[in-house]
Design an enzyme around this catalytic site. Sequence first.
Site, PDB file in Angstrom:
ATOM      1  N   TYR A  48       0.961  -1.184  -0.240  1.00  0.00           N
ATOM      2  CA  TYR A  48      -0.077   0.027   0.014  1.00  0.00           C
ATOM      3  C   TYR A  48       0.766   1.120  -0.094  1.00  0.00           C
ATOM      4  CZ  TYR A  48      -3.790  -3.286   1.218  1.00  0.00           C
ATOM      5  OH  TYR A  48      -4.718  -4.209   1.249  1.00  0.00           O
TER       6      TYR A  48
ATOM      7  N   GLU B  74      -0.995 -17.094  -9.425  1.00  0.00           N
ATOM      8  CA  GLU B  74      -0.106 -16.213 -10.263  1.00  0.00           C
ATOM      9  C   GLU B  74       1.330 -16.531 -10.164  1.00  0.00           C
ATOM     10  OE1 GLU B  74      -0.894 -12.131 -10.006  1.00  0.00           O
ATOM     11  OE2 GLU B  74      -2.930 -12.344 -10.587  1.00  0.00           O
TER      12      GLU B  74
ATOM     13  N   CYS C 265      -6.625  -5.689  -7.495  1.00  0.00           N
ATOM     14  CA  CYS C 265      -6.164  -5.173  -6.050  1.00  0.00           C
ATOM     15  C   CYS C 265      -5.689  -6.258  -4.944  1.00  0.00           C
ATOM     16  CB  CYS C 265      -7.185  -4.543  -5.390  1.00  0.00           C
ATOM     17  SG  CYS C 265      -8.703  -5.675  -5.568  1.00  0.00           S
ATOM     18  N   HIS C 266      -5.899  -7.578  -5.484  1.00  0.00           N
ATOM     19  CA  HIS C 266      -5.369  -8.578  -4.784  1.00  0.00           C
ATOM     20  C   HIS C 266      -3.678  -8.532  -4.841  1.00  0.00           C
ATOM     21  CE1 HIS C 266      -5.462 -10.074  -8.929  1.00  0.00           C
ATOM     22  NE2 HIS C 266      -4.367 -10.943  -8.652  1.00  0.00           N
TER      23      HIS C 266
ATOM     24  N   ASN D 148     -12.768  -0.818  -5.462  1.00  0.00           N
ATOM     25  CA  ASN D 148     -12.500  -1.285  -6.697  1.00  0.00           C
ATOM     26  C   ASN D 148     -13.657  -2.300  -7.127  1.00  0.00           C
ATOM     27  OD1 ASN D 148     -11.628  -2.666  -9.222  1.00  0.00           O
ATOM     28  ND2 ASN D 148     -10.044  -3.786  -7.999  1.00  0.00           N
TER      29      ASN D 148
END
Length: 170
Positions: free
Chosen positions: A108, A166, A139-140, A131
């Site tokens: 952040y 990912e 945003c994850h 979002n």
Amino acid sequence: MVPFIFTTTFPTPIGDIWLGEYNQQLCFVQLPPHRPLNRHLAHLIQRLKVTLVAQETPLLQQAKQQLNEYFHQQRQYFDLPLFLQGTPFQVRVWQALLQIPYGETRSYKAIAEQLGNPQAMRAVGGANNANRLTIIVPCHRVIQQNGTLGGYEFGLNTKQFLLRLEYLQK
């Protein structure tokens, strides 16, 4: 005439995802659990004065295909027109999120610094929470500076699943 948000749902490894299209742009990706309406989605519907219509459009079909490819580790970025409507700060945060590469994370604080306001970490978190295009606007991929996951509207298990998905591909 009342404008519409066209919607569809489809199954994924994390449950049924609900998608919406407004004005030929993807306007929401709602993950489980499906509360009657996510508060940000409810606010969007009220602000735009639209009606939800369950009807699959070519754009929603394309979004489903791209998300399916993502969940099968065959896609690392999305190529969809997005309806990014929020405060100017929120839009800047969402645009910064779109720049985070697949399989990577940012804190952040790093996002706040990228936007030229290092003290705006909480505001970055608020923009993440607002979002409506989760996964697509990733945003994850935003975590706390100490490496812990932080929050996620759809649960930390879902955030962890997306990050693992990912990282396994990378």
